[in-house]
Design an enzyme around this catalytic site. Structure first.
Site, short mmCIF file in Angstrom:
data_model
loop_
_atom_site.label_atom_id
_atom_site.label_comp_id
_atom_site.label_asym_id
_atom_site.label_seq_id
_atom_site.Cartn_x
_atom_site.Cartn_y
_atom_site.Cartn_z
N TYR A 145 4.72 6.18 7.32
CA TYR A 145 5.15 5.84 8.68
C TYR A 145 6.29 4.83 8.59
O TYR A 145 7.11 4.94 7.69
CB TYR A 145 4.00 5.30 9.52
N GLY A 196 0.82 -1.21 0.00
CA GLY A 196 0.00 0.00 0.00
C GLY A 196 0.85 1.25 0.00
O GLY A 196 0.56 2.22 -0.72
N GLU A 197 1.91 1.24 0.80
CA GLU A 197 2.80 2.39 0.85
C GLU A 197 3.61 2.54 -0.44
O GLU A 197 3.92 3.65 -0.86
CB GLU A 197 3.75 2.27 2.06
N PHE A 198 3.90 1.41 -1.08
CA PHE A 198 4.59 1.49 -2.37
C PHE A 198 3.71 2.21 -3.40
O PHE A 198 4.19 3.03 -4.18
CB PHE A 198 4.97 0.11 -2.89
#
Length: 407
Positions: A130, A59-61
């Site tokens: 984060y 998701g952060e990628f």
């Protein structure tokens, strides 16, 4: 406290190796980090400049993709290194046109941090949202490497803002600038003495907005949908499917695409067993008349984002249970009304869209059926709700441009 943390990190490395015997996920976590430094030394060219982007998971990628595109355009000769903490993130993104090197992030020990940065020697470092690792941050500060937080989110219950977390707060001094998603995060950082903060928003809006310009056509979905209203149920878990099945099984003029979050055979079989109307799986679609089926199960990955472009209504999974709400922005960018479960308190974008009336939260199958019936029978209501969702995306883009202007 920092010494205790370092001891615990080292112990966790030993424990994880043993736990891998019993857990395939933990085995992937430890196996993937074997010979990590020698692999990096064999692939990283020390004569080239590198930019390091850290993403906790997949998701952060996805949040990092607009940043990667901007960095490649701004620094075309610079190589990009993406690190993942989770095995799922690393496994699913081993190749990408904007990424030169994928790697796991080593465990956060002082020696690992020093060795990792010695090999990569990044010109700049970017942390997405984060996943703050104090030893890596301290080493970045020590080496005076420009470091940025992208689309950060802070909460008042985090250790940074507690008396016992003073040593952790100290590691945040590694960041040259914090680009955060909301005013609450800015206020928390300001109260902790950090003034180098900009409310830039969430790069995911930039990411999904770009999807409109892509080629979203999928021939087999067109064959399946025909002229029917289509509901795309994305990233569903069993708890979500329990909400959906009663309505799906009682619907004769609506088509459904279900994309389960887990595509393990036993999970798919259980879902199929609960469906009482003609159902076909993606893996079995060849040679079949797809227009004759009411439900299409996407037992594959990589198609959901484009499938939303065909949806008239979307259900996004994860919030019916405790696994965490999945990406509501993907269907919203196509101007699609969205339904989710009830557990979304940690997802501010869902709460904002719900307040705007572009998203509906349901607690049970009866509530799901009620809002579905309204969206199905009232085309004006459905159109207005979808327009709200689409406008929500358009009005929140620009996070990437703010970073670019700063750089």
């Amino acid at each position: 406290m920092h010494r205790i943390y370092n001891v615990l990190v080292k112990l966790s490395g030993v424990v994880l190796k043993s736990a891998g015997i019993f857990s395939p996920k933990l085995k992937e976590f430890t196996e993937g980090r074997k010979d990590l430094f020698s692999k990096l030394e064999g692939t990283i060219d020390p004569s080239k400049e590198h930019l390091w982007i850290h993403a906790a998971s997949l998701g952060e990628f996805e949040m990092a993709v607009p940043i990667l595109k901007m960095l490649k355009e701004k620094y075309p000769e610079t190589k990009t290194v993406i690190s993942f903490f989770s095995a799922s993130g690393y496994k699913n993104k081993k190749e990408h046109p904007l990424v030169d090197h994928f790697t796991y992030l080593p465990l956060d020990t002082p020696k690992n941090a020093e060795k990792f940065l010695e090999i990569i020697q990044p010109k700049m470092a970017f942390f997405i949202k984060y996943d703050f690792w104090p030893n890596f941050l301290n080493e970045l500060k020590k080496k005076e490497i420009r470091t940025f937080l992208i689309s950060g989110v802070f909460r008042k219950d985090q250790a940074f803002f507690k008396a016992y977390g003073k040593w952790l707060k100290e590691s945040l001094k590694a960041f040259e600038h914090f680009f955060v998603q909301n005013k609450e995060s800015e206020d928390l950082l300001n109260s902790a003495g950090f003034k180098n903060v900009t409310v830039s928003g969430d790069t995911r809006f930039d990411r999904v907005a770009a999807q409109i310009e892509a080629d979203n056509r999928i021939d087999f979905i067109e064959e399946f949908k025909q002229d029917h209203l289509l509901v795309v149920c994305g990233s569903t878990w069993p708890e979500d499917e329990n909400l959906l099945l009663d309505f799906i099984n009682s619907s004769s003029n609506i088509k459904f695409i279900i994309a389960p979050h887990e595509i393990k055979p036993e999970k798919i079989q259980k879902l199929e067993a609960g469906l009482q109307i003609p159902t076909v799986k993606y893996s079995d679609k060849d040679g079949k008349q797809l227009k004759d089926y009411s439900v299409l199960i996407l037992d594959t990955i990589g198609l959901l984002g484009r499938a939303y472009s065909y949806a008239n209504i979307a259900y996004v999974g994860g919030a019916a249970g405790t696994s965490g709400l999945h990406n509501i922005l993907e269907p919203a960018t196509f101007g699609v009304p969205i339904i989710i479960g009830e557990n979304f308190s940690k997802f501010p974008e869902a709460e904002r869209l719900r307040q705007l009336a572009g998203l509906f939260s349901v607690k049970n199958s009866a509530e799901f059926s009620a809002i579905m019936n309204k969206l199905y029978t009232n085309s004006e209501f459905r159109k207005k709700t979808g327009m709200i969702a689409g406008h929500f995306i358009n009005s929140n883009t620009g996070a990437t441009r703010i970073l670019e202007n700063y750089l």
